[in-house]
Design an enzyme around this catalytic site. Structure first.
Site, PDB file in Angstrom:
ATOM      1  N   ALA A  80      -3.487   4.402  -2.624  1.00 52.50           N
ATOM      2  CA  ALA A  80      -3.704   3.306  -3.569  1.00 52.50           C
ATOM      3  C   ALA A  80      -4.810   3.665  -4.561  1.00 52.50           C
ATOM      4  O   ALA A  80      -4.717   3.347  -5.754  1.00 52.50           O
ATOM      5  CB  ALA A  80      -4.069   2.028  -2.812  1.00 52.50           C
ATOM      6  N   HIS A 133      -0.909   3.484  -0.367  1.00 54.76           N
ATOM      7  CA  HIS A 133      -1.669   2.895   0.727  1.00 54.76           C
ATOM      8  C   HIS A 133      -3.019   3.585   0.842  1.00 54.76           C
ATOM      9  O   HIS A 133      -3.088   4.820   0.837  1.00 54.76           O
ATOM     10  CB  HIS A 133      -0.914   3.028   2.049  1.00 54.76           C
ATOM     11  N   SER A 134      -4.102   2.825   0.903  1.00 56.48           N
ATOM     12  CA  SER A 134      -5.443   3.349   1.163  1.00 56.48           C
ATOM     13  C   SER A 134      -5.803   4.428   0.142  1.00 56.48           C
ATOM     14  O   SER A 134      -5.896   4.128  -1.053  1.00 56.48           O
ATOM     15  CB  SER A 134      -5.500   3.877   2.603  1.00 56.48           C
ATOM     16  N   MET A 135      -5.999   5.676   0.550  1.00 57.38           N
ATOM     17  CA  MET A 135      -6.289   6.733  -0.415  1.00 57.38           C
ATOM     18  C   MET A 135      -5.197   6.824  -1.472  1.00 57.38           C
ATOM     19  O   MET A 135      -5.477   7.063  -2.652  1.00 57.38           O
ATOM     20  CB  MET A 135      -6.443   8.070   0.300  1.00 57.38           C
TER      21      MET A 135
END
Length: 294
Positions: A104, A100-102
Site C-alpha cells: 500500500a 497491502h501494508s508495504m
C-alpha cells in the site's frame, strides 16, 4: 472472477519477477502488491471474489519466487520502479493498484508520483512509511552500514517440516496472524535446504532502511494523489499503534476511508469477503473510459 490463478514471470532488464494472475484481459487492469516478507499469495482468498478485474499480483523483488536485488538494500522507490517495468511488459499505460501494508505504501508513492498512470489505488492497512527527520539521516545510514556488513554472517533457519516453518511464522511475526492465513504465504515463501526447509526471502529485507522519508515527504506523496483512492483500515491493525498517523489519515479528505474489525492481514482472514465487497464497489466506480483491455 475465476477461483484459480495462473503463474506468470516477467524477464526484466535486471531481474525476473514472478506473480499470480486472476481474471482475464478486458477487466480493470490491477497490479497487486503484498506486504513486507509476504508474497503474491496474500491475495489468494481475496482475488477469487473480485469481479470485472484482471489482477496481476507480484512477488516483489526479494520475496516469494522473484529474484533478489544486488547487495544494496531495498527501497520503496526501487520496488515502485520494478512495478512500472512490469506494467510496461503488460502493455498497461494506465492501471489500478491493490496494495497491502508495504504494498500500500508503494502504491501511494506511485500514485503520488505519476498520477497520470494510475486509474485508482486501493490500500489495505497501509498508507505512509515509517519516517524520520533530516537530522536523523546520519544515524539511520550508520545503522544500515553496520547491519549490511553483518548480514552475510547470518544463516537462515532450517526447519525439518513445513509445519514447523508455519509455526515459526505464526509465533515470530511482527503482527498477529492465524495459522490458516500463514499457510497460504508459507507455501510460496519456502525452498528446500539441507534436507529441510528455509525461507526464500532475501536476508537483506531485514536490514534497516538506508534513508527514510521525512514526515513532510510522506505526506506530500499522499496529497499529490489524484486518482480515486480507498483505504481499508484494520481496527486491530498496525496503524493503531501510531495515533499520529491515524490523525493524519483522518485529514486526507480525498481518500475513501473504511474501518473494519480485524488484524493487519484481515484480507487473508475471515474478513476477506467484506474487503472484497468494498473493492468491487471501488473498481466498478472507476471511470469506464479509463479502463482499457490488457
Amino acid at each position: 472472477m475465476t477461483t484459480t490463478s495462473r503463474e506468470v514471470r516477467f524477464s526484466l532488464p535486471s531481474l525476473e519477477v514472478a506473480g499470480k494472475v486472476w481474471g482475464e484481459p478486458g477487466g480493470v487492469p490491477v497490479i497487486g502488491l503484498h506486504g513486507w516478507l509476504d508474497n503474491a499469495a496474500t491475495f489468494d482468498r481475496l482475488a477469487p471474489a473480485l469481479q470485472g478485474v484482471h489482477l496481476v499480483a507480484l512477488d516483489l523483488a526479494g520475496h516469494g519466487l522473484s529474484d533478489h536485488l544486488p547487495m544494496a538494500g531495498y527501497s520503496l522507490w526501487q520496488q515502485a520502479s520494478i512495478v512500472l517495468q512490469v506494467a510496461g511488459e503488460l502493455g498497461w499505460d494506465r492501471f489500478a493498484l491493490l496494495g497491502h501494508s508495504m504494498g500500500a505504501i508503494i502504491s501511494g508513492v506511485l500514485a503520488g508520483s505519476l498520477p497520470e498512470r494510475i486509474l485508482g489505488a486501493a490500500m489495505i492497512d497501509g498508507l505512509m512509511p515509517f519516517t524520520s527527520e533530516a537530522d536523523d539521516a546520519p544515524k539511520q545510514m550508520a545503522r544500515f552500514f553496520k547491519s549490511s556488513l553483518a548480514v552475510g554472517n547470518k544463516r537462515k533457519p532450517v526447519y525439518d517440516s513445513v509445519e514447523k516453518a508455519v509455526s515459526a511464522r505464526v509465533l515470530g511475526g511482527t503482527t498477529p496472524i492465524s495459522r490458516d492465513a500463514v499457510s497460504c504465504l508459507v507455501e510460496r515463501g519456502l525452498m528446500p535446504d539441507h534436507g529441510g526447509w528455509t525461507w526464500r526471502t532475501d536476508p537483506q529485507l531485514m536490514l534497516p532502511s538506508a534513508l527514510r522519508f521525512t514526515n513532510h515527504h510522506a505526506v506530500s506523496f499522499i496529497e499529490a494523489i489524484e486518482a480515486p483512492t480507498m483505504l481499508v483500515l484494520a481496527n486491530q491493525g498496525v496503524m493503531h499503534k501510531h495515533p499520529q498517523v491515524l490523525d493524519r489519515i483522518e485529514r486526507f479528505k480525498h481518500i475513501q476511508l473504511h474501518k473494519m474489525d480485524g488484524g493487519h492481514h484481515l484480507h487473508l482472514e475471515e474478513q476477506a469477503p467484506a474487503v472484497a465487497a468494498l473493492l468491487n464497489d471501488f473498481y466498478a466506480a472507476l471511470p469506464a473510459r479509463d479502463v482499457s483491455p490488457a
